[in-house]
Design a protein around this motif. Structure first.
Motif, short mmCIF file in Angstrom:
data_model
loop_
_atom_site.label_atom_id
_atom_site.label_comp_id
_atom_site.label_asym_id
_atom_site.label_seq_id
_atom_site.Cartn_x
_atom_site.Cartn_y
_atom_site.Cartn_z
N HIS A 92 0.84 -1.19 0.00
CA HIS A 92 0.00 0.00 0.00
C HIS A 92 0.88 1.25 0.00
CE1 HIS A 92 -3.30 -2.73 0.66
NE2 HIS A 92 -2.71 -3.19 1.76
N LEU A 93 1.34 1.60 -1.19
CA LEU A 93 2.27 2.72 -1.37
C LEU A 93 1.69 3.73 -2.35
CD1 LEU A 93 5.62 0.76 -1.90
CD2 LEU A 93 5.01 2.05 0.15
N SER A 94 1.91 4.99 -2.07
CA SER A 94 1.59 6.06 -3.03
C SER A 94 2.53 7.21 -2.78
CB SER A 94 0.13 6.51 -2.90
OG SER A 94 -0.12 6.99 -1.59
N PHE A 95 2.56 8.15 -3.71
CA PHE A 95 3.43 9.31 -3.51
C PHE A 95 2.65 10.60 -3.74
CE2 PHE A 95 3.97 8.49 -8.06
CZ PHE A 95 3.91 9.78 -8.61
N LEU A 96 3.17 11.64 -3.15
CA LEU A 96 2.54 12.95 -3.24
C LEU A 96 3.65 13.98 -3.34
CD1 LEU A 96 -0.04 14.74 -2.97
CD2 LEU A 96 0.25 14.59 -0.49
N VAL A 97 3.59 14.81 -4.38
CA VAL A 97 4.59 15.86 -4.55
C VAL A 97 3.88 17.21 -4.52
CG1 VAL A 97 6.44 16.80 -5.98
CG2 VAL A 97 6.03 14.35 -5.95
N PRO A 98 4.22 18.07 -3.58
CA PRO A 98 3.55 19.38 -3.54
C PRO A 98 3.79 20.16 -4.83
CG PRO A 98 4.87 18.99 -1.55
CD PRO A 98 5.23 17.92 -2.52
N ASN A 99 2.73 20.71 -5.38
CA ASN A 99 2.88 21.64 -6.50
C ASN A 99 3.48 22.93 -5.94
OD1 ASN A 99 2.08 23.94 -8.28
ND2 ASN A 99 1.22 22.29 -9.51
N ARG A 100 4.63 23.32 -6.48
CA ARG A 100 5.36 24.44 -5.89
C ARG A 100 4.55 25.74 -5.92
NH1 ARG A 100 10.61 24.34 -9.07
NH2 ARG A 100 11.29 25.87 -7.53
N PHE A 101 3.62 25.86 -6.86
CA PHE A 101 2.86 27.10 -6.98
C PHE A 101 1.65 27.14 -6.05
CE2 PHE A 101 4.54 25.95 -11.25
CZ PHE A 101 5.62 26.81 -11.22
N GLU A 102 1.23 25.98 -5.55
CA GLU A 102 0.07 25.93 -4.67
C GLU A 102 0.45 25.74 -3.21
OE1 GLU A 102 -2.59 22.94 -6.04
OE2 GLU A 102 -2.76 23.77 -8.05
N PHE A 103 1.46 24.89 -2.96
CA PHE A 103 1.76 24.52 -1.58
C PHE A 103 3.16 24.93 -1.13
CE2 PHE A 103 -1.43 21.42 -2.99
CZ PHE A 103 -2.37 21.59 -1.99
N GLY A 104 4.04 25.24 -2.07
CA GLY A 104 5.40 25.54 -1.68
C GLY A 104 6.18 24.27 -1.36
N TYR A 105 7.25 24.42 -0.62
CA TYR A 105 8.22 23.35 -0.42
C TYR A 105 7.98 22.62 0.89
CZ TYR A 105 12.74 21.31 0.89
OH TYR A 105 13.72 20.46 1.30
N GLY A 106 8.16 21.30 0.87
CA GLY A 106 8.21 20.53 2.09
C GLY A 106 6.87 19.99 2.58
N LEU A 107 6.94 19.35 3.74
CA LEU A 107 5.76 18.76 4.36
C LEU A 107 5.03 19.85 5.15
CD1 LEU A 107 4.22 16.04 4.86
CD2 LEU A 107 5.52 15.88 7.00
N THR A 108 4.23 20.63 4.47
CA THR A 108 3.47 21.69 5.12
C THR A 108 2.20 21.11 5.73
OG1 THR A 108 2.25 22.18 3.09
CG2 THR A 108 4.33 23.37 3.44
N PRO A 109 1.57 21.82 6.67
CA PRO A 109 0.29 21.35 7.21
C PRO A 109 -0.76 21.15 6.11
CG PRO A 109 1.18 23.09 8.60
CD PRO A 109 2.07 23.01 7.39
N GLU A 110 -0.71 21.99 5.07
CA GLU A 110 -1.67 21.85 3.97
C GLU A 110 -1.47 20.54 3.21
OE1 GLU A 110 -1.23 25.96 5.25
OE2 GLU A 110 0.25 24.50 4.52
N ILE A 111 -0.21 20.14 3.02
CA ILE A 111 0.07 18.88 2.35
C ILE A 111 -0.34 17.70 3.22
CG2 ILE A 111 2.00 17.36 1.71
CD1 ILE A 111 1.11 19.15 -0.52
N VAL A 112 -0.16 17.83 4.52
CA VAL A 112 -0.63 16.78 5.43
C VAL A 112 -2.14 16.60 5.31
CG1 VAL A 112 -0.85 16.07 7.84
CG2 VAL A 112 1.30 17.09 7.03
N ASP A 113 -2.86 17.72 5.19
CA ASP A 113 -4.32 17.64 5.00
C ASP A 113 -4.67 16.88 3.72
OD1 ASP A 113 -5.08 18.96 7.33
OD2 ASP A 113 -5.02 20.94 6.38
N VAL A 114 -3.92 17.14 2.65
CA VAL A 114 -4.15 16.42 1.39
C VAL A 114 -3.86 14.94 1.57
CG1 VAL A 114 -3.42 16.17 -1.01
CG2 VAL A 114 -3.66 18.45 -0.02
N ALA A 115 -2.73 14.63 2.22
CA ALA A 115 -2.36 13.24 2.45
C ALA A 115 -3.39 12.52 3.32
CB ALA A 115 -0.98 13.17 3.09
N TYR A 116 -3.95 13.22 4.26
CA TYR A 116 -4.90 12.63 5.22
C TYR A 116 -6.13 12.06 4.51
CZ TYR A 116 -7.91 12.25 9.36
OH TYR A 116 -8.73 11.80 10.36
N GLN A 117 -6.47 12.61 3.36
CA GLN A 117 -7.62 12.11 2.61
C GLN A 117 -7.41 10.67 2.16
OE1 GLN A 117 -10.28 14.15 2.62
NE2 GLN A 117 -8.88 15.48 3.76
N GLN A 118 -6.15 10.19 2.13
CA GLN A 118 -5.85 8.81 1.73
C GLN A 118 -5.67 7.89 2.93
OE1 GLN A 118 -2.83 8.51 -1.39
NE2 GLN A 118 -3.05 10.70 -1.82
#
Length: 580
Positions: free
Chosen positions: A97-123
């Motif tokens: 059970h593997l997947s990947f997520l790459v932040p779009n630099r124009f929407e989320f910026g760099y790194g594991l931001t709280p916003e990216i965690v919210d996106v990841a949480y949906q999975q």
């Protein structure tokens, strides 16, 4: 440009090494033959990396329970290769059970931001693994923890005063880590995690119990080599082993179809590539996706085992790269116009800090690099963070490139201490860094950074000095010598390609490709042995110059392969007229 012979850093005797190579190696600080070898047995052990046991134990638990894991990557070549390596290696070790997520630099910026965690949480992940990022993601890791998601950070960037509260952190630059290669790239850090995990699973007899073949991690060294070279990390001995072993697999045709497809579209022969081909041909095309769109395409190009899919993805990446070049050319022209106005009657400041409305934030790093090369000063270039759908609220995003002796990340830290309310975040390395600032405070940031730079630089640092190895006798201008030097690498950052000097008569000159100069040269001591040469990105206002006679040429040795023919070619670094 000032030319100066590279000093020898050691008087050691290197037995069995040809004299020319021995002199070259000594100038790069190599004092015994053990530092030359590139066999895998020479790699540092994974046990030396702090956090290895904790990370491997958590992954072992995830494997036994077949937990849902999300890899969170970065949008450059190091991040893309790290992400591809993670997906391939973990899958081959039995993770389902593997997947990947790459932040779009124009929407989320760099790194594991709280916003990216919210996106990841949906999975509904149980575990997040960061690759090539995470050491500065304090808030993002806290957000993951609050949602019951464990985080393993794998990174190589310099940490700040505070580190994230992660389940495990692998970063050779973290306090207390005794791993011998502080220069390893993000993809190298993850490769080491896989070495450690495979060792634990072997000890636990996992592969036998699961009925799967133990993976040969060396099969993915093509990815490690690409990420390491493209990220321009110093090629210490450990990194040279990783890169050379990856190059050997590419030359033997044992590499990812996506890498082969990118080499083909760049008109590079995989059977004879060197490290610079990864840095100048493959890396930019892979990076173009993250600069202009979404790095997911680049990762898919590396992951696919289908040749047709690989070639289709490589073609799209090549189109992105062409678009990137066009945007870059326009931005650089505007930047040079600004600098020309700034330079009227005054000296350029110790650091160049530029911003223009409408500049593309995905290309500022390349423009900074080009300006740094041209003016030999640290450079930081900003663009609007919200112009292309990213952050709002009057933010600018900047990318910086530095010169030897000026530690860019530490300099930004000094600026942040003086004006803490202006910088919202920053990070990076000695030679490259990034930051976000308030747009309204750009002039304050610029003046503060200039004052900080003034206290850190000196005239010697701002002098563009070309270090060369030695005068090469005309009778050594042969394919055999070029092959010898090429085989002595891999060459790269902090382990530079040898540069030689010689006196030549300019026999022929002509421009190709707009601003590249093709030359025919005759060695002064052996005028009958003419050689071909090429000089990239010349000043077309000064070249061609048919009236120059004998000159000093500083060059690298290369082999030009065309239609099955191999001929020596000099890669000109600069040409200096001889003083009367």
């Amino acid at each position: 440009m000032l030319a100066q012979q590279r000093p020898s850093q050691t008087d050691a005797q290197l037995e069995g090494v040809p004299d020319l190579l021995a002199r070259i190696y000594r100038r790069r600080g190599i004092d015994n033959a053990s530092q030359i070898g590139t066999k895998l047995q020479g790699l540092l052990p994974p046990s030396g990396m702090r956090g290895m046991d904790a990370a491997c134990a958590r992954l072992h638990t995830a494997l036994l329970a077949q937990e849902n894991i999300i890899i969170v990557g970065d949008f450059d070549a190091d991040g893309a290769t790290s992400c591809a390596l993670a997906m391939l290696a973990l899958r081959n070790m039995g993770f389902h059970h593997l997947s990947f997520l790459v932040p779009n630099r124009f929407e989320f910026g760099y790194g594991l931001t709280p916003e990216i965690v919210d996106v990841a949480y949906q999975q509904s992940p149980h575990l997040i693994i960061t690759v090539d990022n995470g050491i500065a993601s304090i808030a993002g890791v806290d957000k993951a923890n609050s949602l019951g998601i464990d985080v393993i950070v794998t990174d190589h960037h310099l940490p700040g005063e505070q580190q994230p509260n992660a389940t495990a952190i692998l970063n050779p630059n973290q306090l207390g880590c005794n791993f011998g290669s502080k220069s390893i790239a993000g993809v190298g850090v993850f490769f080491y995690l896989m070495l450690g995990l495979r060792g634990l699973l072997r000890q636990e007899k996992w592969f036998t119990q699961a009925g799967i073949a133990e993976p040969n991690l060396a099969d993915w060294l093509d990815l490690v080599a690409l990420g390491t070279v493209a990220d321009v990390v110093p090629l210490d001995h450990n990194n040279r082993i990783l890169v050379e072993q990856g190059l050997r697999r590419i030359r033997a045709g044992r590499c990812r179809p996506g890498i082969t497809a990118l080499l083909e579209i760049a008109k590079r022969n995989p059977a004879s590539i060197v490290a610079t081909d990864l840095g100048f041909a493959v890396g930019p095309r892979l990076n173009a996706a993250g600069r202009l769109d979404d790095m997911s395409l680049g990762i898919q190009c590396l992951l696919t085992a289908d040749w047709n899919e690989a070639r289709e993805a490589a073609a799209v990446l090549d189109d992105f790269n062409k678009e990137r070049r066009s945007i870059e050319a326009g931005m650089q022209q505007q930047a040079e116009q600004v600098l020309a106005q700034l330079g009227l009657g005054v000296t350029l400041p110790p650091i160049i800090v530029l911003y223009q409305p409408g500049w593309h934030q995905g290309v500022v790093g390349i423009v900074a690099s080009r300006l740094k090369e041209q003016y030999h000063r640290p450079v930081m270039v900003f663009a609007d963070a919200d112009t292309y759908g990213g952050e709002t609220g009057g933010q600018l995003k900047g990318s910086a490139r530095s010169i030897p002796g000026f530690h860019m990340r530490d300099a930004l830290d000094l600026v942040a201490k003086q004006i803490p309310d202006v910088l919202s975040k920053f990070g990076g390395h000695a030679m490259a860094a990034g930051a976000s600032i308030k747009a309204a405070e750009f002039e304050l940031f610029k003046s503060t950074f200039e004052q900080v730079a003034l206290s850190l630089v000196n005239d010697e640092m701002l002098t563009n000095t070309l270090l060369y190895d030695e005068d090469l006798d005309a009778d050594l201008l042969t394919e055999a010598t070029a092959d010898l030097v090429q085989s002595a690498g891999p060459w790269g950052q902090a382990f530079p390609v040898p540069i030689f000097k010689g006196r030549f008569t300019l026999v022929q000159q002509r421009l190709v490709g707009g601003n590249h100069l093709k030359l025919v040269l005759a060695p002064e001591s052996s005028p009958q042995n003419i050689v071909d040469a090429i000089w990239f990105r010349v000043d077309v206002d000064k070249w061609p110059n048919e009236h120059l006679g004998v000159v000093e040429v500083f060059y690298q040795l290369d082999i030009n392969e065309f239609r099955g023919q191999r001929n020596i070619q000099l890669m000109v670094q600069t040409i200096q007229p001889l003083k009367n």
